[in-house]
Design a protein around this motif. Structure first.
Motif, PDB file in Angstrom:
ATOM      1  N   LEU A 210       0.833  -1.202   0.000  1.00  0.00           N
ATOM      2  CA  LEU A 210       0.000   0.000   0.000  1.00  0.00           C
ATOM      3  C   LEU A 210       0.869   1.254   0.000  1.00  0.00           C
ATOM      4  O   LEU A 210       0.554   2.233  -0.675  1.00  0.00           O
ATOM      5  N   HIS A 211       1.955   1.224   0.756  1.00  0.00           N
ATOM      6  CA  HIS A 211       2.862   2.372   0.805  1.00  0.00           C
ATOM      7  C   HIS A 211       3.431   2.666  -0.574  1.00  0.00           C
ATOM      8  O   HIS A 211       3.427   3.819  -1.026  1.00  0.00           O
ATOM      9  N   ARG A 212       3.907   1.626  -1.265  1.00  0.00           N
ATOM     10  CA  ARG A 212       4.470   1.819  -2.607  1.00  0.00           C
ATOM     11  C   ARG A 212       3.429   2.387  -3.574  1.00  0.00           C
ATOM     12  O   ARG A 212       3.731   3.261  -4.382  1.00  0.00           O
ATOM     13  N   GLU A 213       2.201   1.908  -3.481  1.00  0.00           N
ATOM     14  CA  GLU A 213       1.179   2.315  -4.438  1.00  0.00           C
ATOM     15  C   GLU A 213       0.592   3.701  -4.155  1.00  0.00           C
ATOM     16  O   GLU A 213       0.293   4.447  -5.084  1.00  0.00           O
ATOM     17  N   TYR A 214       0.425   4.045  -2.863  1.00  0.00           N
ATOM     18  CA  TYR A 214      -0.369   5.229  -2.543  1.00  0.00           C
ATOM     19  C   TYR A 214       0.353   6.335  -1.767  1.00  0.00           C
ATOM     20  O   TYR A 214      -0.265   7.350  -1.475  1.00  0.00           O
TER      21      TYR A 214
ATOM     22  N   HIS B  47     -11.633   5.631  -5.508  1.00  0.00           N
ATOM     23  CA  HIS B  47     -12.707   6.619  -5.645  1.00  0.00           C
ATOM     24  C   HIS B  47     -12.134   8.034  -5.692  1.00  0.00           C
ATOM     25  O   HIS B  47     -12.517   8.841  -6.522  1.00  0.00           O
ATOM     26  N   THR B  48     -11.221   8.340  -4.780  1.00  0.00           N
ATOM     27  CA  THR B  48     -10.647   9.679  -4.708  1.00  0.00           C
ATOM     28  C   THR B  48      -9.381   9.645  -3.877  1.00  0.00           C
ATOM     29  O   THR B  48      -9.020   8.617  -3.291  1.00  0.00           O
ATOM     30  N   PHE B  49      -8.705  10.791  -3.831  1.00  0.00           N
ATOM     31  CA  PHE B  49      -7.560  10.947  -2.939  1.00  0.00           C
ATOM     32  C   PHE B  49      -7.488  12.398  -2.499  1.00  0.00           C
ATOM     33  O   PHE B  49      -8.123  13.271  -3.070  1.00  0.00           O
TER      34      PHE B  49
END
Length: 96
Positions: free
Chosen positions: A62-66, A80-82
């Motif tokens: 999750l850290h790598r992706e987001y 959905h959003t960030f």
């Protein structure tokens, strides 16, 4: 879509669909995450959707992706959003 986020009917889960699942991906000490959490809690209480929170400091994938986008909001596993959560847009995504 990752099986981790898959919901509803499937060959492995033929029963009735579960309520929508909202996932907040964030980290401790993030003021935008705090704001997003408040919106998600309120909208999910109004709509009957379920929600969960995942901490990017505890999950390397999750850290790598987001990590550049937190907070990130997923609805049934789809982004959905960030950064900012619009309550009306989230309600609409949840079918309310």
């Amino acid at each position: 879509m990752s099986p981790l986020f898959r919901r509803g009917k499937s060959p492995q889960n033929p029963g009735p669909s579960a309520p929508p699942l909202v996932t907040l991906i964030g980290k401790p000490g993030c003021h935008l995450c705090d704001d997003a959490r408040a919106v998600i809690e309120r909208v999910c209480a109004e709509t009957g959707a379920e929600w969960e929170e995942k901490d990017i400091t505890q999950d390397e994938a999750l850290h790598r992706e987001y990590w550049e986008q937190i907070p990130v909001v997923l609805v049934d596993g789809a982004q959905h959003t960030f950064w900012r959560v619009d309550p009306a847009r989230l309600r609409s995504a949840l079918g309310a």
